[in-house]
Design an enzyme around this catalytic site. Structure first.
Site, PDB file in Angstrom:
ATOM      1  N   ILE A 107      -1.108  -2.063   3.584  1.00 36.79           N
ATOM      2  CA  ILE A 107      -1.965  -3.069   2.962  1.00 36.79           C
ATOM      3  C   ILE A 107      -1.163  -3.973   2.040  1.00 36.79           C
ATOM      4  CG2 ILE A 107      -2.631  -1.411   1.150  1.00 36.79           C
ATOM      5  CD1 ILE A 107      -5.384  -2.830   1.060  1.00 36.79           C
ATOM      6  N   CYS A 108      -1.533  -5.229   2.001  1.00 36.59           N
ATOM      7  CA  CYS A 108      -0.954  -6.204   1.075  1.00 36.59           C
ATOM      8  C   CYS A 108       0.546  -6.349   1.333  1.00 36.59           C
ATOM      9  CB  CYS A 108      -1.276  -5.783  -0.362  1.00 36.59           C
ATOM     10  SG  CYS A 108      -0.959  -7.051  -1.610  1.00 36.59           S
TER      11      CYS A 108
END
Length: 203
Positions: A107-108
């Protein structure tokens, strides 16, 4: 197969990006699960506490040198550490996980790290926008057509998400892990997405 989900935390990690997933793994809507299907574990570069962006310190269960070979999923939690040299230590862990057919979540900035090392070149994926994936990935990131402009997506056991998609990231991983029925996972998602008062306006 081991039932451990291993969360990789680097210095200055984004603590909120693990909240919905870890909570659903360990508890239901009533209490902690007596016999959870999976167990949450943390791996970090060393056995020393690792600091989040917000200043919390987490004591890892494993260092990268002591983490087990077998586990259910490897989840890379975002944060600022992915743009530093310490992230290079994670490349082998991800490569081994993919080779073994393990579930991998990123994520991210962790998704951008995946692009940087060519791990997204054969899967549909998302992240913090195509431009950031290109910037981080450079010549190693060749699958621009595979980018999907969505909160989170899953393909071939790899789940990716942008930094605002904590809940969607959790949903995709919970479904892939078959942590519960699809209906109950959707209920968990909607409860946290819409909020109690929207779902139950007359209570």
């Amino acid at each position: 197969m081991s039932n451990e989900i291993i969360y990789v935390l680097l210095p200055d990690y984004a603590a909120h990006e693990a909240v919905f997933l870890t909570q659903a793994i360990a508890s239901d809507e009533f209490a902690l699960k007596e016999t959870p299907k999976y167990v949450n574990k943390v791996a970090a570069p060393t056995s020393e506490p690792v600091k989040s962006i917000g200043g919390f310190h987490t004591l890892p269960d494993y260092s990268f040198d002591t983490m087990p070979d077998d586990y259910a999923a490897l989840v890379l939690i975002g944060g600022f550490g992915w743009s530093t040299s310490v992230a290079d230590q994670v490349v082998t862990l991800v490569r081994q996980a993919i080779e073994k057919g393990k579930i991998v979540g990123a994520i991210c900035n962790a998704a951008s790290f995946m692009a940087k090392h060519g791990f997204l070149n054969t899967v549909k994926h998302t992240g913090n926008g195509l431009e950031q994936l290109k910037l981080w990935g450079g010549d190693n990131y060749t699958n621009h057509e595979g980018y999907v402009h969505t909160q989170a997506t899953s393909d071939k056991n790899i789940v990716t998400a942008n930094g605002s998609a904590t809940l969607e990231f959790a949903k995709e991983l919970l479904l892939l892990l078959e942590n519960d029925t699809p209906e109950r996972i959707e209920m968990y998602y909607q409860f946290n997405k819409q909020g109690f008062c929207n779902l139950f306006p007359n209570i």
